[in-house]
Scaffold this motif. Structure first.
Motif, short mmCIF file in Angstrom:
data_model
loop_
_atom_site.label_atom_id
_atom_site.label_comp_id
_atom_site.label_asym_id
_atom_site.label_seq_id
_atom_site.Cartn_x
_atom_site.Cartn_y
_atom_site.Cartn_z
N HIS A 58 -0.26 -5.69 9.43
CA HIS A 58 0.82 -5.15 8.61
C HIS A 58 2.08 -5.13 9.46
O HIS A 58 2.02 -5.45 10.67
CB HIS A 58 0.46 -3.74 8.12
N GLN A 73 -7.07 -5.97 9.48
CA GLN A 73 -5.87 -6.32 8.71
C GLN A 73 -4.69 -6.42 9.65
O GLN A 73 -4.76 -5.99 10.79
CB GLN A 73 -5.57 -5.25 7.63
N HIS A 93 3.25 2.15 1.99
CA HIS A 93 4.02 2.36 3.23
C HIS A 93 4.21 1.11 4.06
O HIS A 93 4.98 1.11 5.01
CB HIS A 93 3.48 3.50 4.10
N HIS A 120 6.21 -3.33 10.25
CA HIS A 120 7.18 -2.24 10.16
C HIS A 120 8.55 -2.90 10.26
O HIS A 120 8.72 -3.87 11.00
CB HIS A 120 6.97 -1.25 11.31
N HIS A 152 1.64 -5.47 13.47
CA HIS A 152 0.45 -4.84 14.04
C HIS A 152 -0.80 -5.53 13.53
O HIS A 152 -1.10 -5.46 12.34
CB HIS A 152 0.41 -3.36 13.68
N ASN A 175 0.82 -1.22 0.00
CA ASN A 175 0.00 0.00 0.00
C ASN A 175 0.85 1.27 0.00
O ASN A 175 0.38 2.36 0.30
CB ASN A 175 -1.01 -0.01 1.16
N LEU A 204 -2.69 6.04 16.04
CA LEU A 204 -2.13 5.42 14.84
C LEU A 204 -0.70 5.98 14.68
O LEU A 204 -0.44 7.12 15.03
CB LEU A 204 -2.97 5.77 13.61
N THR A 205 0.18 5.18 14.11
CA THR A 205 1.58 5.62 13.97
C THR A 205 1.86 6.22 12.59
O THR A 205 3.03 6.47 12.25
CB THR A 205 2.56 4.47 14.24
N THR A 206 0.82 6.40 11.79
CA THR A 206 0.95 7.11 10.50
C THR A 206 -0.15 8.18 10.46
O THR A 206 -1.13 8.10 11.20
CB THR A 206 0.74 6.17 9.30
C1 SG4 Z 1 0.46 1.14 8.07
O1 SG4 Z 1 0.71 2.17 7.16
C2 SG4 Z 1 -0.68 0.27 7.54
O2 SG4 Z 1 -0.39 -0.20 6.25
C3 SG4 Z 1 -2.00 1.01 7.58
O3 SG4 Z 1 -3.03 0.10 7.20
C4 SG4 Z 1 -2.26 1.50 9.00
O4 SG4 Z 1 -3.47 2.25 9.04
C5 SG4 Z 1 -1.13 2.38 9.45
O5 SG4 Z 1 0.10 1.67 9.37
C6 SG4 Z 1 -1.30 2.82 10.90
O6 SG4 Z 1 -1.54 1.70 11.72
O7 SG4 Z 1 -1.14 0.17 13.52
N1 SG4 Z 1 0.84 1.42 12.64
S1 SG4 Z 1 -0.70 1.46 13.01
O8 SG4 Z 1 -0.94 2.57 13.91
O9 SG4 Z 1 -4.56 0.67 10.26
C7 SG4 Z 1 -4.53 1.76 9.72
C8 SG4 Z 1 -3.82 0.43 6.16
O10 SG4 Z 1 -3.73 1.49 5.60
C9 SG4 Z 1 -5.68 2.70 9.81
C10 SG4 Z 1 -4.80 -0.62 5.76
#
Ligand code: SG4
Ligand code: ZN
Length: 259
Positions: A88, A86, A58, A90, A113, A56, A197-199
């Motif tokens: 994902h 979902q 990032h 890091h 996560h 996606n 959220l970390t983004t």
């Molecule tokens: C990552 O960029 C994920 O790909 C995002 O997932 C996610 O956004 C984002 O990190 C922030 O999530 O657990 N690190 S975190 O705080 O889950 C969300 C998607 O864009 C909203 C699907």
């Protein structure tokens, strides 16, 4: 974290400059044991499913193709049942720099996560109506390099070469989350705090759970993320160091489940 989401984390908008941000450094001799932080109940975590795996731009985002099966968590001191959306990861090429959270200043190779959602404002009853802003529960697993290939995780690693560029996706199957998570006894030991959220948007809506016991992946499984995935169409910028720096804990307390 150079090039992470085009603009580096230092240039993220004002939403990301607030007081309850994530990730944080967890200082273990300052955490408070909370008796309410009991075991989680996991539902559907053992189900072998197909998953959509997407670059996606990032991270690599992995979502279940559920066909009506609900994958949920409850207990664990959570105020409601939350539904899996979902997971994902890091990561970094450096084995002590790829996690977002750190423990006593120590970063790990990666961080997974597992993101769950519930509906806002559904908590409590008429007498006890409570506006509840925390509609997201993220289960975070630290990853350390080990000498063995983690076979349960390998299908995801193999899928990476099919999705080098942003917006590419593929599917993997038949995989359950329990194929690569620590066993249930180990899942009783975790840290808890409230954050974001970390983004971007950096919404302060997340109940964070960071498990004490790391997942072990082979070093090559970890490095595959940095070398197979790219941030850009031209495949010039390896997707790596997609890690937000730790944020001030401020007035917050980090809690720990009862040992
Ligand atoms: C990552 O960029 C994920 O790909 C995002 O997932 C996610 O956004 C984002 O990190 C922030 O999530 O657990 N690190 S975190 O705080 O889950 C969300 C998607 O864009 C909203 C699907
Ligand atoms: Zn994340």
């Amino acid at each position: 974290a150079s090039n992470y989401t085009c603009l580096g984390p230092d240039k993220w908008g004002e939403h990301c400059q607030k007081d309850f941000q994530s990730p944080i450094d967890i200082i273990t001799n300052k955490v408070k044991v909370d008796k309410n932080l009991g075991p989680f109940s996991f539902s559907g975590y053992d189900k072998k499913l197909e998953w959509t795996v997407e670059n996606n731009g990032h991270s690599v985002s992995v979502s279940p193709i559920t066909n009506g099966i609900e994958i949920t968590i409850a207990g664990g001191g959570l105020p409601a049942q939350f539904q899996l959306t979902q997971f994902h990861l890091h990561w970094s090429k450096t084995m002590n720099a790829g996690s977002e959270h750190s423990i006593d200043g120590h970063h790990f190779a990666m961080e997974m996560h597992i993101v769950h959602q519930t509906e806002k404002g559904t908590l409590g009853n008429d007498n006890h109506a409570q506006k509840f802003e925390y509609d997201t529960a993220v289960l975070a697993f630290l990853v350390k390099p080990g000498s063995a290939v983690n076979e349960g995780f390998q299908p995801l690693v193999e899928a990476l070469s099919k999705i080098p560029r942003p917006e590419m996706s593929t599917t993997i199957g038949q995989i359950s989350l329990l194929d690569f998570l620590p066993n249930e006894e180990k899942l009783r030991h975790y840290f808890r705090y409230l954050g974001s959220l970390t983004t971007p948007s950096c919404d302060e809506t997340v109940i964070w759970t960071v498990f004490e016991d790391p997942i072990e992946l082979h070093r090559d499984q970890i490095l595959a993320f940095s070398y197979k995935l790219y941030y850009d169409e031209d495949q010039k910028l390896n997707m790596t160091d997609n890690v937000r720096p730790v944020q001030d804990q401020g007035q917050r307390t980090v809690y720990k489940s009862q040992a």
